[in-house]
Design a protein around this motif. Sequence first.
Motif, PDB file in Angstrom:
ATOM      1  N   LEU A 241       5.471 -13.954 -22.764  1.00  0.00           N
ATOM      2  CA  LEU A 241       5.465 -13.369 -21.426  1.00  0.00           C
ATOM      3  C   LEU A 241       6.339 -12.122 -21.402  1.00  0.00           C
ATOM      4  N   ALA A 242       6.090 -11.248 -20.412  1.00  0.00           N
ATOM      5  CA  ALA A 242       6.792  -9.967 -20.380  1.00  0.00           C
ATOM      6  C   ALA A 242       7.108  -9.567 -18.945  1.00  0.00           C
ATOM      7  N   GLY A 243       8.255  -8.870 -18.767  1.00  0.00           N
ATOM      8  CA  GLY A 243       8.637  -8.457 -17.425  1.00  0.00           C
ATOM      9  C   GLY A 243       9.493  -7.211 -17.405  1.00  0.00           C
ATOM     10  N   LEU A 244       9.597  -6.629 -16.208  1.00  0.00           N
ATOM     11  CA  LEU A 244      10.451  -5.475 -15.932  1.00  0.00           C
ATOM     12  C   LEU A 244      11.313  -5.815 -14.730  1.00  0.00           C
ATOM     13  N   PHE A 245      12.635  -5.675 -14.897  1.00  0.00           N
ATOM     14  CA  PHE A 245      13.596  -6.004 -13.837  1.00  0.00           C
ATOM     15  C   PHE A 245      14.348  -4.737 -13.458  1.00  0.00           C
ATOM     16  N   ILE A 246      14.270  -4.331 -12.181  1.00  0.00           N
ATOM     17  CA  ILE A 246      14.927  -3.119 -11.684  1.00  0.00           C
ATOM     18  C   ILE A 246      15.923  -3.521 -10.600  1.00  0.00           C
ATOM     19  N   TYR A 247      17.164  -3.075 -10.752  1.00  0.00           N
ATOM     20  CA  TYR A 247      18.227  -3.500  -9.833  1.00  0.00           C
ATOM     21  C   TYR A 247      18.160  -2.823  -8.465  1.00  0.00           C
ATOM     22  N   GLU A 248      18.102  -1.500  -8.451  1.00  0.00           N
ATOM     23  CA  GLU A 248      18.270  -0.769  -7.194  1.00  0.00           C
ATOM     24  C   GLU A 248      17.029  -0.854  -6.319  1.00  0.00           C
ATOM     25  N   PRO A 249      17.200  -0.732  -4.985  1.00  0.00           N
ATOM     26  CA  PRO A 249      16.051  -0.807  -4.074  1.00  0.00           C
ATOM     27  C   PRO A 249      15.005   0.254  -4.384  1.00  0.00           C
ATOM     28  N   TYR A 250      13.775  -0.096  -4.129  1.00  0.00           N
ATOM     29  CA  TYR A 250      12.649   0.820  -4.344  1.00  0.00           C
ATOM     30  C   TYR A 250      12.648   1.849  -3.216  1.00  0.00           C
ATOM     31  N   ASN A 251      12.762   3.132  -3.551  1.00  0.00           N
ATOM     32  CA  ASN A 251      12.815   4.156  -2.492  1.00  0.00           C
ATOM     33  C   ASN A 251      12.050   5.417  -2.872  1.00  0.00           C
ATOM     34  N   THR A 252      11.038   5.281  -3.728  1.00  0.00           N
ATOM     35  CA  THR A 252      10.240   6.435  -4.114  1.00  0.00           C
ATOM     36  C   THR A 252       8.875   6.389  -3.439  1.00  0.00           C
ATOM     37  N   ILE A 253       8.164   7.493  -3.496  1.00  0.00           N
ATOM     38  CA  ILE A 253       6.901   7.636  -2.788  1.00  0.00           C
ATOM     39  C   ILE A 253       5.826   6.766  -3.440  1.00  0.00           C
ATOM     40  N   GLY A 254       5.017   6.126  -2.605  1.00  0.00           N
ATOM     41  CA  GLY A 254       3.859   5.408  -3.134  1.00  0.00           C
ATOM     42  C   GLY A 254       3.871   3.916  -2.897  1.00  0.00           C
ATOM     43  N   GLY A 255       5.056   3.324  -2.711  1.00  0.00           N
ATOM     44  CA  GLY A 255       5.123   1.903  -2.458  1.00  0.00           C
ATOM     45  C   GLY A 255       4.686   1.069  -3.646  1.00  0.00           C
ATOM     46  N   PRO A 256       4.595  -0.263  -3.465  1.00  0.00           N
ATOM     47  CA  PRO A 256       4.240  -1.148  -4.581  1.00  0.00           C
ATOM     48  C   PRO A 256       2.862  -0.861  -5.158  1.00  0.00           C
ATOM     49  N   GLU A 257       1.979  -0.254  -4.362  1.00  0.00           N
ATOM     50  CA  GLU A 257       0.655   0.055  -4.890  1.00  0.00           C
ATOM     51  C   GLU A 257       0.734   1.069  -6.031  1.00  0.00           C
ATOM     52  N   ARG A 258       1.752   1.938  -5.991  1.00  0.00           N
ATOM     53  CA  ARG A 258       1.962   2.884  -7.088  1.00  0.00           C
ATOM     54  C   ARG A 258       2.271   2.136  -8.384  1.00  0.00           C
ATOM     55  N   ILE A 259       3.138   1.126  -8.286  1.00  0.00           N
ATOM     56  CA  ILE A 259       3.499   0.343  -9.466  1.00  0.00           C
ATOM     57  C   ILE A 259       2.291  -0.412  -9.988  1.00  0.00           C
ATOM     58  N   LEU A 260       1.515  -1.009  -9.072  1.00  0.00           N
ATOM     59  CA  LEU A 260       0.330  -1.753  -9.485  1.00  0.00           C
ATOM     60  C   LEU A 260      -0.649  -0.858 -10.241  1.00  0.00           C
ATOM     61  N   GLY A 261      -0.848   0.368  -9.729  1.00  0.00           N
ATOM     62  CA  GLY A 261      -1.761   1.283 -10.395  1.00  0.00           C
ATOM     63  C   GLY A 261      -1.323   1.607 -11.806  1.00  0.00           C
ATOM     64  N   ILE A 262      -0.015   1.781 -12.000  1.00  0.00           N
ATOM     65  CA  ILE A 262       0.493   2.136 -13.332  1.00  0.00           C
ATOM     66  C   ILE A 262       0.462   0.938 -14.269  1.00  0.00           C
ATOM     67  N   VAL A 263       0.834  -0.239 -13.769  1.00  0.00           N
ATOM     68  CA  VAL A 263       0.848  -1.419 -14.652  1.00  0.00           C
ATOM     69  C   VAL A 263      -0.571  -1.774 -15.082  1.00  0.00           C
TER      70      VAL A 263
ATOM     71  N   PRO B 119      12.122   4.277 -12.152  1.00  0.00           N
ATOM     72  CA  PRO B 119      11.853   5.587 -12.741  1.00  0.00           C
ATOM     73  C   PRO B 119      10.774   6.333 -11.959  1.00  0.00           C
ATOM     74  N   MET B 120      10.724   7.653 -12.107  1.00  0.00           N
ATOM     75  CA  MET B 120       9.629   8.439 -11.558  1.00  0.00           C
ATOM     76  C   MET B 120       8.336   8.029 -12.254  1.00  0.00           C
ATOM     77  N   SER B 121       7.191   8.448 -11.694  1.00  0.00           N
ATOM     78  CA  SER B 121       5.894   7.954 -12.167  1.00  0.00           C
ATOM     79  C   SER B 121       5.715   8.094 -13.668  1.00  0.00           C
ATOM     80  N   ARG B 122       5.979   9.278 -14.210  1.00  0.00           N
ATOM     81  CA  ARG B 122       5.769   9.483 -15.640  1.00  0.00           C
ATOM     82  C   ARG B 122       6.696   8.600 -16.462  1.00  0.00           C
ATOM     83  N   ASP B 123       7.960   8.501 -16.042  1.00  0.00           N
ATOM     84  CA  ASP B 123       8.919   7.666 -16.762  1.00  0.00           C
ATOM     85  C   ASP B 123       8.569   6.183 -16.625  1.00  0.00           C
ATOM     86  N   LEU B 124       8.118   5.780 -15.425  1.00  0.00           N
ATOM     87  CA  LEU B 124       7.725   4.388 -15.223  1.00  0.00           C
ATOM     88  C   LEU B 124       6.554   4.032 -16.125  1.00  0.00           C
ATOM     89  N   GLU B 125       5.610   4.939 -16.259  1.00  0.00           N
ATOM     90  CA  GLU B 125       4.480   4.681 -17.149  1.00  0.00           C
ATOM     91  C   GLU B 125       4.952   4.509 -18.591  1.00  0.00           C
TER      92      GLU B 125
END
Length: 275
Positions: free
Chosen positions: A144-166, A116-122
């Motif tokens: 325990l808890a997790g998020l599983f996403i099928y399609e390749p990651y192709n949005t701006i920010g890289g994994p650091e974006r996900i880390l910041g939001i989580v 999802p985009m940043s707002r939706d991912l949050e």
Amino acid sequence: MQGGKTMSQRDFLEYHKSIAAELKATKDRVQYLIGSNHWLTVGEHKEAVLRKVLRGHIAETYHIGTGFVCGPDTTSHQIDILISSRDKPILFEDGELRIVTPDMAIGIVEVKTRMPMSRDLEEVLQKIADDVEMIRTNGNQQCLAGLFIYEPYNTIGGPERILGIVQKVTNGEESRAINWIAAGPDIFIRYWCKGEDAQSIQGPVWHSYCLSGLAHAYFSSNVVWDICPHSELNMQYAWFPIEGGKERYRQWYIGLNDLQPRRFSLVKEAAASRS
């Protein structure tokens, strides 16, 4: 022996690659047949595909389905993959659907087709954090808890974006921490309750890894390994077959109370400067 690997190591690695390939091939089949006009059906099928894979590996003492967790004051969102105990009373069950009390909930997983985009991912991560916090504070601190996403990651920010939001949705509370994220087939994120367990910083921390084509398989392996606490450490070779371990492929980390992610190269440089 060839290329520094034994036949058994090579076979285990190919086996886990085949799990990732199975996930992709199976989830694509329904979409090929019905197209994009029935996204609800396609989405439900993708959840079912991952449930089937996990069901094939997790101990039979656990039930894998979908459902809700009813706390004393609130009920969870519908959980795509609900891992629950088989040895306690069930409020309701109909096929894969279960409604259980928090003490029954062992693990919860949200499944998405694409990042999802940043707002939706949050919003997605906030929902997972809310649900697991309710479970942990009302019956099972070890859920325990997790998020599983099928399609390749192709949005701006890289994994650091996900880390910041989580990290943001956790609000500095360990009871809200999300344990695993597969952001497409290549990026895997794991929460370590003690950073020194993985030779990084002290205290709770998330690590991101670049695991080309293996993030989905490693997500499954981590779910199974973490849910089944009696696994012997010397059996890890069968579940985590990357030679030398995935820690060689760490890229970013963020502590529970950090303001922003940092690269692991900075950790190594800091350690070298202190030595």
